[in-house]
Design a protein around this motif. Structure first.
Motif, short mmCIF file in Angstrom:
data_model
loop_
_atom_site.label_atom_id
_atom_site.label_comp_id
_atom_site.label_asym_id
_atom_site.label_seq_id
_atom_site.Cartn_x
_atom_site.Cartn_y
_atom_site.Cartn_z
N ALA A 52 -5.92 -10.87 4.33
CA ALA A 52 -6.59 -10.35 3.12
C ALA A 52 -5.62 -10.19 1.95
N PHE A 53 -4.31 -10.17 2.23
CA PHE A 53 -3.35 -10.03 1.14
C PHE A 53 -3.45 -11.23 0.21
N SER A 54 -3.53 -10.96 -1.09
CA SER A 54 -3.69 -12.05 -2.06
C SER A 54 -2.38 -12.75 -2.37
N ASP A 55 -1.27 -12.03 -2.28
CA ASP A 55 0.04 -12.63 -2.55
C ASP A 55 1.13 -11.80 -1.88
N ALA A 56 2.37 -12.26 -2.01
CA ALA A 56 3.49 -11.57 -1.38
C ALA A 56 3.67 -10.16 -1.94
N ALA A 57 3.40 -9.98 -3.23
CA ALA A 57 3.55 -8.67 -3.86
C ALA A 57 2.59 -7.65 -3.24
N THR A 58 1.39 -8.08 -2.90
CA THR A 58 0.43 -7.18 -2.26
C THR A 58 0.93 -6.73 -0.90
N TRP A 59 1.48 -7.67 -0.16
CA TRP A 59 2.07 -7.35 1.16
C TRP A 59 3.20 -6.35 1.00
N ASP A 109 5.52 -0.56 0.71
CA ASP A 109 6.02 0.45 -0.22
C ASP A 109 5.17 1.72 -0.16
N ARG A 110 3.86 1.56 -0.02
CA ARG A 110 2.99 2.74 0.11
C ARG A 110 3.28 3.48 1.41
N ALA A 111 3.55 2.73 2.48
CA ALA A 111 3.89 3.37 3.75
C ALA A 111 5.21 4.14 3.63
N LEU A 112 6.16 3.57 2.91
CA LEU A 112 7.43 4.26 2.68
C LEU A 112 7.20 5.54 1.87
N TYR A 113 6.32 5.48 0.90
CA TYR A 113 6.02 6.65 0.07
C TYR A 113 5.43 7.77 0.93
N VAL A 114 4.56 7.41 1.86
CA VAL A 114 3.97 8.41 2.76
C VAL A 114 5.05 9.03 3.64
N ALA A 115 5.99 8.20 4.14
CA ALA A 115 7.08 8.72 4.97
C ALA A 115 7.92 9.74 4.20
N LYS A 116 8.17 9.46 2.94
CA LYS A 116 8.94 10.40 2.12
C LYS A 116 8.13 11.67 1.84
N SER A 159 1.65 0.78 7.57
CA SER A 159 0.53 0.75 6.63
C SER A 159 -0.77 1.14 7.32
N GLU A 160 -0.90 0.87 8.63
CA GLU A 160 -2.07 1.28 9.38
C GLU A 160 -2.15 2.80 9.46
N ASP A 161 -0.98 3.45 9.58
CA ASP A 161 -0.95 4.91 9.60
C ASP A 161 -1.46 5.48 8.29
#
Length: 360
Positions: A315-322, A327-334, A344-346
């Motif tokens: 479903a990812f449209s491009d590499a930036a989306t992936w 990056d969002r998962a990293l933000y949640v970890a912080k 990202s599933e978490d």
């Protein structure tokens, strides 16, 4: 200065063998043209010196000079001077004169371009003038069989030598180009891929996954409170931490995994053909290893990592989306206290839980 001298010595060494061969076979060509002429003995002695000793003298002059490159440029002018002298001394018999003068001109162009070529022509003219002053102005338009045979080695062997030298130089230039290309892709501190190179490879990996419908996982790794480490212990210690993390990444990952330094204290990994669940276990081991690291001079220093993972999805449209998913998962970890691995599933599960807790 030392660098210029080193390059000059390298240049002199490359010229040495071709000059030995060129002068040696060139001497045979001149002998064939001089043999029918009545020339004094000192001319023959000079010819033998030029043919079989001058190359070694020129090499010594270059290597012992404080500026070997300039010394070698002067040696090319001496070669041209001798060439003009022998062309005139042999009465400009066509085959010998053209062979000697043209091959010397070729050397000058190859070694110094237009400038050395023009200076070489002037040196050849001086050599012609000296010979004419000593032996008179004479021209011999005839070409005998002896001259043809004695010119054959010069016309066949020497171009082969020059061709081989050019080939070897081209190989070295190609190796240097590859080395420079590799250096331009590498972060100098950690030895990992730099930001631009890693993102280029991410785009390639994304398109391969789209076409092959395979699996892969991106990991973004951040050193927790790295600025505090720099401010408290200094940038040298900070650099040590970065190098330690890069070392552990190499130890924990496979050869085909692509590891790069994404930013100041942020690293990135593409784990090819690996589901995010397995990647999370590897990243957890990496986090634990760095947590147990102790700096030999600063035992109180602690290192923790926040890591965000994102598996490839069609479903990812491009590499930036992936990449944004990781990056969002990293933000949640912080946000959740750092020093942890989040996929990202978490983040999707966490978002769903938040929605369910909202009042109706």
């Amino acid at each position: 200065m030392e660098n210029r001298r080193g390059k000059g010595l390298s240049f002199a060494k490359r010229i040495y063998t071709p000059r030995i061969i060129g002068l040696g076979v060139g001497c045979i060509s001149v002998i064939g043209a001089m043999y029918p002429l009545s020339l004094p003995g000192w001319v023959w002695a000079l010819l033998l010196f030029n043919g079989y000793a001058w190359a070694h003298v020129a090499y010594l002059m270059s290597t012992r000079s404080t500026s070997p490159y300039q010394a070698e440029q002067r040696n090319f002018l001496y070669d041209s001077l001798f060439g003009g002298f022998w062309a005139a001394a042999t009465q400009f018999t066509p085959l010998t004169a053209v062979t000697i003068l043209s091959l010397i001109a070729m050397n000058n162009v190859a070694a110094g371009g237009r400038r050395l070529f023009m200076r070489g022509l002037l040196a050849q003219a001086v050599g012609v003038g000296v010979a004419w002053a000593l032996f008179g102005i004479r021209f011999n338009p005839d070409v005998d069989l002896l001259e043809v045979y004695t010119c054959l080695p010069m016309l066949t062997l020497y171009p082969m030598v020059i061709g081989m030298a050019c080939y070897q130089l081209a190989i070295k230039l190609s190796e240097h180009k590859r080395a420079l290309s590799a250096l331009s892709r590498i972060d100098s501190l950690t030895g990992l891929l730099n930001h631009g190179s890693w993102k280029d490879l991410l785009s390639l990996e994304f398109h391969q996954r789209q076409q092959q419908h395979g699996v892969a996982t991106i990991a973004l790794i951040d050193i927790d409170h790295f600025k505090r480490i720099n401010d408290t212990h200094g940038h040298i210690v900070g650099d040590t931490v970065l190098r330690q993390l890069s070392l552990e990444l190499r130890r924990h990952l496979r050869e085909n995994d692509l590891v790069g330094r994404y930013g100041g204290d942020e690293f990135c990994v593409i784990l090819a053909q690996m589901q995010s669940e397995k990647a999370a276990k590897i990243m957890e081991r990496l986090r634990e290893t760095l947590g147990n690291y102790r700096h030999p001079q600063i035992p109180e220093l602690r290192i923790s990592l926040s890591i965000g993972l994102a598996g490839f999805k069609p479903a990812f449209s491009d590499a930036a989306t992936w990449l944004n998913a990781a990056d969002r998962a990293l933000y949640v970890a912080k946000r959740n206290g750092r020093n942890q691995v989040v996929t990202s599933e978490d983040t999707l599960t966490h978002s769903t839980q938040v929605v369910l807790q909202l009042p109706v």
